[in-house]
Design an enzyme around this catalytic site. Structure first.
Site, PDB file in Angstrom:
ATOM      1  N   TYR A 247       8.727  24.617 -46.885  1.00  0.00           N
ATOM      2  CA  TYR A 247       9.935  24.975 -46.141  1.00  0.00           C
ATOM      3  C   TYR A 247       9.743  26.343 -45.508  1.00  0.00           C
ATOM      4  O   TYR A 247       8.809  27.087 -45.821  1.00  0.00           O
ATOM      5  CB  TYR A 247      11.171  24.939 -47.041  1.00  0.00           C
ATOM      6  CG  TYR A 247      11.283  26.098 -48.026  1.00  0.00           C
ATOM      7  CD1 TYR A 247      11.994  27.252 -47.701  1.00  0.00           C
ATOM      8  CD2 TYR A 247      10.681  26.037 -49.280  1.00  0.00           C
ATOM      9  CE1 TYR A 247      12.096  28.311 -48.604  1.00  0.00           C
ATOM     10  CE2 TYR A 247      10.783  27.077 -50.184  1.00  0.00           C
ATOM     11  CZ  TYR A 247      11.491  28.228 -49.835  1.00  0.00           C
ATOM     12  OH  TYR A 247      11.590  29.268 -50.720  1.00  0.00           O
ATOM     13  N   CYS A 248      10.656  26.673 -44.609  1.00  0.00           N
ATOM     14  CA  CYS A 248      10.645  27.998 -43.958  1.00  0.00           C
ATOM     15  C   CYS A 248      12.087  28.304 -43.579  1.00  0.00           C
ATOM     16  O   CYS A 248      12.996  28.032 -44.362  1.00  0.00           O
ATOM     17  CB  CYS A 248       9.694  28.005 -42.761  1.00  0.00           C
ATOM     18  SG  CYS A 248       9.991  26.699 -41.551  1.00  0.00           S
TER      19      CYS A 248
END
Length: 291
Positions: A247-248
């Protein structure tokens, strides 16, 4: 639907300027500029299209990730759209079953890897990212052109053969609850975000239980991917994991890490599409600021 034999075979998921320069104009080659530059209000696809019209790789088309290639109905930006809608938008750019697709951008490869990952998600594999992107092309003195470009030919089919590439918030919640033992949850943002010094959607920190492998740490000073042995060293924290979820902030830079893992031969990888933009929308969802 059976995919037609491509007129040009891509040698791998990463190609260099020299390979592309000698093949411009080849029938079936589709070159996409995926850049979404940052304007005063954040990512700005309209600005990206304007800059593409000013100068781009000859024959390329602008792939508007912010609009036609995202799900406008989703509660977070740049959401992966329904596969059939995505296929129609890609067809409008010239992508079809017999095509060879090269994607580039002007920022850390992350917009290009996002489109590459989206193509993977619908089963299209004859695609590559231009290593170093636009900057590498210009630095090598390769030709550029300006203007609106040419429209893609209509009517060529694009098959959809879904390959699990994205995951959702339920998977991440299961990680946090300790229900996915042995699997790695990885934040691809810079360490300043992971530690909470900088914020996403008004909140600082990372999803509990995740580790930090910043996307930029996998690139050299010119924006090219590190050599495979260097990538393996940087990606070593997930070596023992049974699978990897990335994720980011908004599901973009996470695809750089996913792409790099593939360069080292690892494919058991998924991207949490909503990432922190979705996670942080609910203040009851926990965040951590220490490892």
């Amino acid at each position: 639907m059976t995919q037609s034999h491509p007129s040009l075979s891509i040698p791998g998921r990463l190609i260099d300027v020299g390979w592309l320069a000698t093949r411009l104009g080849t029938p079936g080659l589709v070159v996409l500029d995926a850049t979404v530059p940052y304007g005063p209000g954040g990512p700005d696809g309209a600005l990206g299209r304007s800059r593409w019209q000013e100068a781009h790789i000859p024959g390329s088309r602008y792939a508007d990730l912010q609009r036609s290639l995202s799900d406008a109905a989703a509660p977070f930006s740049f959401a992966f759209p329904p596969a059939e809608k995505l296929a129609a938008s890609l067809q409008a750019l010239g992508v079809h079953d017999g095509a060879a697709v090269v994607i580039y951008d002007d920022f850390l490869n992350m917009w290009a890897t996002r489109i590459w990952w989206m193509l993977r998600a619908i089963g299209f594999t004859n695609a590559a990212v231009l290593d170093g992107g636009w900057k590498a092309w210009v630095a090598a003195g390769k030709p550029t052109e300006s203007g609106a470009g040419t429209a893609a030919p209509a009517g060529k089919p694009l098959s959809v053969r879904p390959l699990p590439s994205f995951t959702d918030i339920a998977t991440v919640q299961a990680h946090v609850a300790g229900q996915r033992q042995g699997e790695a949850l990885v934040c691809a943002l810079p360490e300043s975000y992971f530690a909470g010094a900088e914020k996403v959607a008004g909140r600082g920190g990372h999803i509990p239980g995740s580790i930090n492998i910043p996307a930029a740490s996998l690139l050299d000073a010119e924006g090219r991917f590190l050599a495979p042995d260097q990538l393996r060293t940087r990606l070593a924290p997930v070596d023992g994991a049974s699978s990897v979820t990335l994720y980011c902030g908004g599901g973009i830079s996470a695809t750089v890490v996913a792409f790099a893992l593939g360069l080292t031969g690892r494919e058991d990888v998924k991207v949490y599409d909503g990432s922190l933009e979705e996670w942080n929308a609910d203040p009851s969802r926990p965040l951590a600021t220490t490892g």
